[in-house]
Design a protein around this motif. Sequence first.
Motif, PDB file in Angstrom:
ATOM      1  N   ASP A  51      24.672   2.971 -25.796  1.00 52.83           N
ATOM      2  CA  ASP A  51      23.950   2.849 -27.167  1.00 52.83           C
ATOM      3  C   ASP A  51      24.029   3.800 -27.962  1.00 52.83           C
ATOM      4  O   ASP A  51      24.218   3.760 -29.154  1.00 52.83           O
ATOM      5  CB  ASP A  51      22.534   2.548 -26.703  1.00 52.83           C
ATOM      6  N   GLU A  52      24.003   5.150 -27.142  1.00 52.98           N
ATOM      7  CA  GLU A  52      24.111   6.387 -28.211  1.00 52.98           C
ATOM      8  C   GLU A  52      24.962   7.341 -27.240  1.00 52.98           C
ATOM      9  O   GLU A  52      25.162   7.168 -26.013  1.00 52.98           O
ATOM     10  CB  GLU A  52      22.644   6.877 -28.248  1.00 52.98           C
ATOM     11  N   ILE A  53      25.519   8.576 -28.051  1.00 55.96           N
ATOM     12  CA  ILE A  53      26.248   9.368 -27.334  1.00 55.96           C
ATOM     13  C   ILE A  53      25.403  10.186 -26.390  1.00 55.96           C
ATOM     14  O   ILE A  53      24.361  10.847 -26.922  1.00 55.96           O
ATOM     15  CB  ILE A  53      27.167  10.294 -28.201  1.00 55.96           C
ATOM     16  N   GLU A  54      25.766  10.270 -25.218  1.00 49.54           N
ATOM     17  CA  GLU A  54      24.907  11.447 -24.215  1.00 49.54           C
ATOM     18  C   GLU A  54      26.067  12.295 -23.842  1.00 49.54           C
ATOM     19  O   GLU A  54      27.141  11.793 -23.200  1.00 49.54           O
ATOM     20  CB  GLU A  54      24.393  10.609 -23.276  1.00 49.54           C
ATOM     21  N   LEU A  55      25.725  13.449 -23.856  1.00 51.46           N
ATOM     22  CA  LEU A  55      26.695  14.704 -23.203  1.00 51.46           C
ATOM     23  C   LEU A  55      26.395  14.605 -21.745  1.00 51.46           C
ATOM     24  O   LEU A  55      25.430  14.182 -21.101  1.00 51.46           O
ATOM     25  CB  LEU A  55      26.107  16.109 -23.699  1.00 51.46           C
ATOM     26  N   GLN A  56      27.395  14.900 -20.873  1.00 52.34           N
ATOM     27  CA  GLN A  56      27.348  15.325 -19.538  1.00 52.34           C
ATOM     28  C   GLN A  56      26.012  16.111 -19.246  1.00 52.34           C
ATOM     29  O   GLN A  56      25.605  16.902 -19.946  1.00 52.34           O
ATOM     30  CB  GLN A  56      28.607  16.014 -19.011  1.00 52.34           C
ATOM     31  N   GLU A  57      25.201  15.719 -18.400  1.00 55.81           N
ATOM     32  CA  GLU A  57      23.727  16.432 -18.112  1.00 55.81           C
ATOM     33  C   GLU A  57      23.835  18.100 -18.022  1.00 55.81           C
ATOM     34  O   GLU A  57      23.220  18.637 -19.058  1.00 55.81           O
ATOM     35  CB  GLU A  57      23.411  16.127 -16.625  1.00 55.81           C
ATOM     36  N   ASP A  58      24.676  18.533 -17.472  1.00 54.65           N
ATOM     37  CA  ASP A  58      24.858  19.878 -17.400  1.00 54.65           C
ATOM     38  C   ASP A  58      25.072  20.513 -18.893  1.00 54.65           C
ATOM     39  O   ASP A  58      24.585  21.562 -19.314  1.00 54.65           O
ATOM     40  CB  ASP A  58      25.814  20.722 -16.406  1.00 54.65           C
ATOM     41  N   PHE A  59      25.964  19.878 -19.577  1.00 53.83           N
ATOM     42  CA  PHE A  59      26.538  20.336 -20.722  1.00 53.83           C
ATOM     43  C   PHE A  59      25.290  20.280 -22.016  1.00 53.83           C
ATOM     44  O   PHE A  59      24.918  20.975 -22.798  1.00 53.83           O
ATOM     45  CB  PHE A  59      27.685  19.542 -21.418  1.00 53.83           C
ATOM     46  N   ALA A  60      24.564  19.019 -21.721  1.00 60.58           N
ATOM     47  CA  ALA A  60      23.281  18.781 -22.377  1.00 60.58           C
ATOM     48  C   ALA A  60      22.267  19.889 -22.384  1.00 60.58           C
ATOM     49  O   ALA A  60      21.740  20.484 -23.398  1.00 60.58           O
ATOM     50  CB  ALA A  60      22.722  17.409 -22.080  1.00 60.58           C
ATOM     51  N   ASP A  61      22.041  20.296 -21.076  1.00 56.40           N
ATOM     52  CA  ASP A  61      21.147  21.468 -21.035  1.00 56.40           C
ATOM     53  C   ASP A  61      21.716  22.704 -21.648  1.00 56.40           C
ATOM     54  O   ASP A  61      20.903  23.531 -22.202  1.00 56.40           O
ATOM     55  CB  ASP A  61      20.973  21.755 -19.347  1.00 56.40           C
ATOM     56  N   PHE A  62      23.020  22.974 -21.384  1.00 56.63           N
ATOM     57  CA  PHE A  62      23.651  24.158 -21.891  1.00 56.63           C
ATOM     58  C   PHE A  62      23.528  24.313 -23.787  1.00 56.63           C
ATOM     59  O   PHE A  62      23.241  25.164 -24.305  1.00 56.63           O
ATOM     60  CB  PHE A  62      25.097  24.332 -21.880  1.00 56.63           C
ATOM     61  N   THR A  63      23.926  23.146 -24.256  1.00 53.61           N
ATOM     62  CA  THR A  63      23.704  23.157 -25.760  1.00 53.61           C
ATOM     63  C   THR A  63      22.134  23.111 -26.426  1.00 53.61           C
ATOM     64  O   THR A  63      21.964  23.796 -27.398  1.00 53.61           O
ATOM     65  CB  THR A  63      24.267  21.723 -26.353  1.00 53.61           C
ATOM     66  N   GLU A  91      31.686   2.484 -26.967  1.00 49.91           N
ATOM     67  CA  GLU A  91      31.592   2.205 -28.172  1.00 49.91           C
ATOM     68  C   GLU A  91      31.823   3.436 -28.892  1.00 49.91           C
ATOM     69  O   GLU A  91      32.400   3.657 -30.150  1.00 49.91           O
ATOM     70  CB  GLU A  91      30.151   1.701 -28.621  1.00 49.91           C
ATOM     71  N   HIS A  92      31.242   4.540 -28.263  1.00 48.39           N
ATOM     72  CA  HIS A  92      31.256   5.961 -28.792  1.00 48.39           C
ATOM     73  C   HIS A  92      32.591   6.812 -28.026  1.00 48.39           C
ATOM     74  O   HIS A  92      32.112   7.733 -27.366  1.00 48.39           O
ATOM     75  CB  HIS A  92      30.059   6.515 -28.921  1.00 48.39           C
ATOM     76  N   PHE A  93      33.498   6.335 -28.100  1.00 45.27           N
ATOM     77  CA  PHE A  93      34.761   6.981 -27.284  1.00 45.27           C
ATOM     78  C   PHE A  93      34.889   8.225 -27.468  1.00 45.27           C
ATOM     79  O   PHE A  93      34.808   8.924 -28.790  1.00 45.27           O
ATOM     80  CB  PHE A  93      36.049   6.208 -27.521  1.00 45.27           C
ATOM     81  N   CYS A  94      34.642   9.367 -26.516  1.00 46.23           N
ATOM     82  CA  CYS A  94      34.371  10.679 -26.527  1.00 46.23           C
ATOM     83  C   CYS A  94      33.661  11.041 -27.650  1.00 46.23           C
ATOM     84  O   CYS A  94      33.985  12.209 -28.240  1.00 46.23           O
ATOM     85  CB  CYS A  94      36.083  11.292 -26.756  1.00 46.23           C
ATOM     86  N   GLY A  95      32.525  10.666 -27.793  1.00 42.79           N
ATOM     87  CA  GLY A  95      31.594  10.986 -28.805  1.00 42.79           C
ATOM     88  C   GLY A  95      31.164  12.247 -28.596  1.00 42.79           C
ATOM     89  O   GLY A  95      30.623  13.320 -29.629  1.00 42.79           O
ATOM     90  N   SER A  96      31.141  13.119 -27.499  1.00 43.82           N
ATOM     91  CA  SER A  96      30.970  14.216 -27.243  1.00 43.82           C
ATOM     92  C   SER A  96      31.905  15.318 -28.063  1.00 43.82           C
ATOM     93  O   SER A  96      31.273  16.258 -28.328  1.00 43.82           O
ATOM     94  CB  SER A  96      31.023  14.796 -25.528  1.00 43.82           C
ATOM     95  N   VAL A  97      32.963  14.983 -28.169  1.00 48.67           N
ATOM     96  CA  VAL A  97      33.920  15.882 -29.051  1.00 48.67           C
ATOM     97  C   VAL A  97      33.070  16.087 -30.546  1.00 48.67           C
ATOM     98  O   VAL A  97      33.131  17.115 -30.902  1.00 48.67           O
ATOM     99  CB  VAL A  97      35.295  15.246 -29.101  1.00 48.67           C
ATOM    100  N   ASP A  98      32.858  14.856 -30.932  1.00 52.77           N
ATOM    101  CA  ASP A  98      32.349  15.091 -32.345  1.00 52.77           C
ATOM    102  C   ASP A  98      30.837  15.652 -32.204  1.00 52.77           C
ATOM    103  O   ASP A  98      30.733  16.627 -33.316  1.00 52.77           O
ATOM    104  CB  ASP A  98      32.031  13.332 -32.902  1.00 52.77           C
TER     105      ASP A  98
END
Length: 149
Positions: free
Chosen positions: A63-75, A99-106
């Motif tokens: 449903d929404e873009i979610e970063l890999q857990e460790d990366f989310a903590d870092f950001t 739906e959000h293909f590689c949304g982490s990049v954006d």
Amino acid sequence: MKKALIIFGSATGNTEEMAGMVKTILEQADFEVEVKEVTDASTADLTADHDLLLLDCPAYGDDEIELQEDFADFTEQLDGVRLDGKPFAVFAPGDSSYEHFCGSVDMLEDKMNDLGGKMVNDGLKIDGDPGDAEGEIEAWVESTAASVV
């Protein structure tokens, strides 16, 4: 010799594999390359003496873009960091059925721009196994390396 830092987060191994591929190609372009898993990285790494900063993070979520857990903590720790024009680029493997293909990049490009970084190449989004996209990865890394003066 120019220096590059790759920070990656990986759960399945694809992202780590891609980081290794990028490292090899950068070394062939006469870069000294350090690779750090995001759990071993600190905000000080972003402002350290590197000519190029590369972030490699898969995305999750339907449903929404979610970063890999460790990366989310870092950001979450990046508020207040100033990159003052530090050259950067972002890459990731993903699955185009989401739906959000590689949304982490954006997301990471926006974050790094907000911190004052200088994006030197559009993000690289690889669908599936990075090993199946060697030519595309090589061309992107060579273009990114050439943009660092």
